[in-house]
Design an enzyme around this catalytic site. Structure first.
Site, short mmCIF file in Angstrom:
data_model
loop_
_atom_site.label_atom_id
_atom_site.label_comp_id
_atom_site.label_asym_id
_atom_site.label_seq_id
_atom_site.Cartn_x
_atom_site.Cartn_y
_atom_site.Cartn_z
N LYS A 113 0.80 -1.22 0.00
CA LYS A 113 0.00 0.00 0.00
C LYS A 113 0.84 1.27 0.00
CE LYS A 113 -4.46 -1.28 1.82
NZ LYS A 113 -5.56 -0.78 2.66
N LYS A 199 -8.85 -12.32 -6.65
CA LYS A 199 -9.91 -12.39 -5.64
C LYS A 199 -10.99 -11.33 -5.87
CE LYS A 199 -9.06 -11.77 -1.30
NZ LYS A 199 -8.57 -11.68 0.08
N LYS A 202 -13.23 -5.40 -2.94
CA LYS A 202 -13.86 -4.08 -2.93
C LYS A 202 -13.13 -3.11 -3.85
CE LYS A 202 -15.26 -4.64 1.85
NZ LYS A 202 -14.70 -4.67 3.20
P1 AMP Z 1 -11.70 -7.13 3.01
O1 AMP Z 1 -12.90 -7.09 2.12
O2 AMP Z 1 -10.44 -7.28 2.27
O3 AMP Z 1 -11.70 -6.04 4.04
O4 AMP Z 1 -11.79 -8.50 3.84
C1 AMP Z 1 -12.70 -8.72 4.88
C2 AMP Z 1 -12.81 -10.22 5.12
O5 AMP Z 1 -13.43 -10.88 4.00
C3 AMP Z 1 -11.47 -10.92 5.34
O6 AMP Z 1 -11.60 -11.93 6.33
C4 AMP Z 1 -11.18 -11.54 4.00
O7 AMP Z 1 -10.38 -12.67 4.08
C5 AMP Z 1 -12.57 -11.89 3.47
N1 AMP Z 1 -12.57 -11.80 2.01
C6 AMP Z 1 -12.43 -10.67 1.26
N2 AMP Z 1 -12.51 -10.95 -0.06
C7 AMP Z 1 -12.69 -12.29 -0.16
C8 AMP Z 1 -12.84 -13.19 -1.26
N3 AMP Z 1 -12.84 -12.76 -2.51
N4 AMP Z 1 -13.02 -14.50 -1.00
C9 AMP Z 1 -13.04 -14.95 0.27
N5 AMP Z 1 -12.91 -14.16 1.35
C10 AMP Z 1 -12.73 -12.84 1.15
#
Ligand code: AMP
Ligand code: TRP
Length: 336
Positions: A113, A199, A202
């Site tokens: 980042k 993946k 967001k």
């Molecule tokens: P974030 O959206 O990156 O803030 O992640 C929040 C939570 O959602 C974390 O525990 C991530 O591991 C999970 N997470 C985010 N994106 C994915 C995805 N595409 N597949 C599975 N888990 C996800």
């Protein structure tokens, strides 16, 4: 009983990856563990690009509403907003004096980042993992359910706990519990529908590849119908050769609680059109009760606020004594 802590940032709309990769697990863990779940708004202000002061409060409330809608149960678990407890920030300062500059500089998320940003990188972004360690250690969490990408942060929390105990406590009476990361099964990694090699996230470039938990049925159907697959036409699970089809199979398996291989056998030979429609229907059905519950809760934001206020009170009952213990161990003079 095993204590669990996890948190999510109020940045961007929660999507199918968050639901299947994190929330499903959070909800299941409530069955036999003491769970503490947190909307980590102080983490969400560490990058100016992701921080919009005009929408942060609304996003925080929306994320908490989403957590309740998927089944976080405030009777059994503690749900609260990080900034409602100044103890998190205070504990971060204590840990700042235990964590090393070198180990923080090496954190993969910080490196990624901050790359090429020079002086525009905030000290908060650098300190992000220390705040995360405070989140976890204040509650004596044994287990921290997170995605693979958070592994280094949980290891740092563990190192800080160990170092703190070693420097300021005795092995018989440690101040902090050593936490460990627990990862959802590999199948819970949801990939972007437009680029199934990355993946679902967001921060994706196009929202066509992301299914938001609150997307309407028509929109879900449209996104899944236009999901990138391949030209072979067969339906089987092979992440390397057929990432798009494999992703859809995994989504279908998670949404219907069935096995990937069984579903592949059932749909193989029927063409991608029929298969995609089945995936769309399963996702719509999976999200329907969540969306209904969300709408009910969103109708009464005062009630969600009350749940969060109660959660903050209960969080404080755990965090305040832990912080006091830590300050005493460090030799700070208690207020007379
Ligand atoms: P974030 O959206 O990156 O803030 O992640 C929040 C939570 O959602 C974390 O525990 C991530 O591991 C999970 N997470 C985010 N994106 C994915 C995805 N595409 N597949 C599975 N888990 C996800
Ligand atoms: N950094 C985590 C993420 O981006 C969110 C988080 C903050 C967290 N504090 C936490 C996760 C404590 C687990 C435990 O996903």
């Amino acid at each position: 009983m095993t204590r669990v802590f996890s948190g999510m940032q109020p940045s961007g709309d929660p999507h199918l990856g968050n639901l299947l990769g994190a929330w499903v697990n959070w909800v299941a863990m409530q069955e036999d563990r003491e769970c503490v779940y947190c909307v980590v708004d102080l983490h969400a202000i560490t990058s100016p690009a992701e921080h919009d002061p005009a929408t942060l409060a609304a996003r925080t409330l929306e994320l908490a509403t989403g957590m309740l809608a998927v089944g976080v149960d405030p009777q059994r678990s503690i749900l609260f907003v990080q900034s409602h407890l100044h103890e998190h920030a205070e504990c971060t300062w204590l840990f700042n004096c235990v964590a090393g500059f070198g180990e923080l500089r090496k954190m993969p998320q910080f490196k990624e980042k901050s790359e090429g940003k020079g002086d525009a990188v905030s000290v908060g972004l650098f300190d992000y993992p220390v705040l995360q360690a405070a989140d976890i250690l204040l509650y004596h969490a044994d287990e921290v359910p997170v995605g693979e990408d958070q592994r280094h942060h949980i290891e740092l929390a563990r190192d800080i706990a160990q170092r703190f105990n070693h420097r300021f406590a005795t092995p018989e009476a440690p101040v902090f519990t050593l936490p460990k990361a627990v990862h959802p099964p590999a199948a819970a990694r949801v990939m972007d529908l437009q680029d199934p090699t990355v993946k679902m996230s967001k921060s994706a470039s196009s929202e066509k590849g992301i299914i938001s938990v609150l997307d309407e049925p028509k929109r879900i159907e449209k996104k899944i119908k236009s999901a990138v697959t391949d030209s072979a036409g067969d339906i089987r699970h092979d992440r390397a050769a057929k990432p798009g089809v494999s992703n859809l199979l995994e989504i279908l398996a998670a949404a219907t609680h069935r096995e990937v291989d069984e579903l592949a056998a059932e749909y193989d030979g029927g063409g991608y059109g029929t298969f995609k429609l089945a995936v769309a229907e399963a996702v719509i059905e999976l999200l329907r009760p969540i969306q209904d519950r969300y709408a009910e809760l969103a109708d009464d934001p005062g009630e969600v606020q009350r749940v969060l206020a109660d959660g903050a009170d209960r969080a404080r009952e755990v965090a305040v004594p832990t912080l006091q213990h830590a300050k005493q161990a460090m030799g700070l003079l208690p207020r007379g």
